[in-house]
Design a protein around this motif. Structure first.
Motif, PDB file in Angstrom:
ATOM      1  N   ILE A   1      -8.429  -1.912   4.421  1.00  0.00           N
ATOM      2  CA  ILE A   1      -7.593  -1.363   3.350  1.00  0.00           C
ATOM      3  C   ILE A   1      -6.118  -1.703   3.494  1.00  0.00           C
TER       4      ILE A   1
ATOM      5  N   GLU B   1     -11.596  -0.442  10.131  1.00  0.00           N
ATOM      6  CA  GLU B   1     -11.393   0.351   8.931  1.00  0.00           C
ATOM      7  C   GLU B   1      -9.987   0.133   8.364  1.00  0.00           C
TER       8      GLU B   1
ATOM      9  N   PRO C   1      -2.028   6.091   4.486  1.00  0.00           N
ATOM     10  CA  PRO C   1      -2.249   5.343   3.251  1.00  0.00           C
ATOM     11  C   PRO C   1      -2.957   6.217   2.221  1.00  0.00           C
ATOM     12  N   SER C   2      -2.622   6.026   0.962  1.00  0.00           N
ATOM     13  CA  SER C   2      -3.209   6.843  -0.104  1.00  0.00           C
ATOM     14  C   SER C   2      -4.730   6.697  -0.150  1.00  0.00           C
ATOM     15  N   SER C   3      -5.240   5.576   0.330  1.00  0.00           N
ATOM     16  CA  SER C   3      -6.688   5.342   0.322  1.00  0.00           C
ATOM     17  C   SER C   3      -7.328   5.659   1.671  1.00  0.00           C
ATOM     18  N   GLY C   4      -6.625   6.386   2.538  1.00  0.00           N
ATOM     19  CA  GLY C   4      -7.114   6.619   3.894  1.00  0.00           C
ATOM     20  C   GLY C   4      -7.717   7.982   4.154  1.00  0.00           C
ATOM     21  N   GLY C   5      -7.988   8.756   3.137  1.00  0.00           N
ATOM     22  CA  GLY C   5      -8.611  10.051   3.338  1.00  0.00           C
ATOM     23  C   GLY C   5      -7.754  11.033   4.124  1.00  0.00           C
TER      24      GLY C   5
ATOM     25  N   LEU D   1       0.851  -1.172   0.000  1.00  0.00           N
ATOM     26  CA  LEU D   1       0.000   0.000   0.000  1.00  0.00           C
ATOM     27  C   LEU D   1       0.891   1.227   0.000  1.00  0.00           C
TER      28      LEU D   1
ATOM     29  N   GLY E   1       1.614   5.338   0.250  1.00  0.00           N
ATOM     30  CA  GLY E   1       1.137   6.440   1.070  1.00  0.00           C
ATOM     31  C   GLY E   1       2.239   7.438   1.304  1.00  0.00           C
TER      32      GLY E   1
END
Length: 187
Positions: free
Chosen positions: A166, A162, A147-151, A125, A127
């Motif tokens: 991811i 959560e 993480p890039s997908s963690g807002g 992942l 980030g």
């Protein structure tokens, strides 16, 4: 496959794997030699072979690395030692004020079958490293990895469920499940 051993001293990690895999996972404490490498797949392949040599039965091992782009992938699989020696503040010092704060976390899972054949599955992942620790959940570098997908939140700012949806470990487990043709779970 209905059960497997996992080399770990952490019963919680074994429960997490059991939930993710949908099979019984028994924690087994063994001190395995660990080669010094930035590459978690190399470390895990060696650890898995040694674990099978010691147990003589199917087994899982894992390892995780944090690769900093600004440091050409260092510390990678050596992150555990960096954290032990300097903590997250040491990682933040390494990154410094460099605007290139990109990082990648990778979990490698080694599986050894009944014949001693080793397979390694990974999940990565991408980030960035936060400028300071944030959040109260997790462990290790969770308070500084975004993480890039963690807002825009660190792992430590996320609820455990959560993060697990991811995370790099989830991605590695998904690769393991696919590689071993295990039925999906609801986890």
């Amino acid at each position: 496959m209905t059960q497997i051993s996992l080399i770990t001293g952490n019963a919680g990690k074994a429960r997490e794997y059991a939930s993710l895999l949908g099979i019984a996972v028994t924690p087994v404490r063994e001190d395995l030699a660990e080669i010094q490498s930035l590459d978690v797949t190399e470390v895990v392949h060696r650890k898995a072979a040694e674990a099978y040599r010691l147990l003589g039965s199917p087994v899982l091992v894992d390892d995780t690395g944090l690769a900093l782009d600004a440091w050409n992938g260092f510390p990678g699989a050596l992150i555990r030692w960096v954290l032990k020696a300097r903590g997250v503040d040491g990682v933040l010092t390494m990154v410094g004020d460099d605007p290139a704060r990109a990082a990648t976390v990778t979990t490698a899972i080694g599986y050894v079958d009944a014949h001693g054949d080793v397979q390694v599955f990974t999940g990565s992942l991408h980030g960035t490293i936060a400028p300071e620790p944030r959040g109260d959940n997790g462990f290790g570098y969770d308070s500084i990895f975004i993480p890039s997908s963690g807002g825009g939140r660190t792992y430590a700012e996320m609820a455990p469920e959560e993060k697990n949806e991811i995370s790099h470990r989830r991605l590695a487990v998904n690769a393991l499940r696919k590689g071993l043709d295990l039925a999906p779970t609801n986890a």
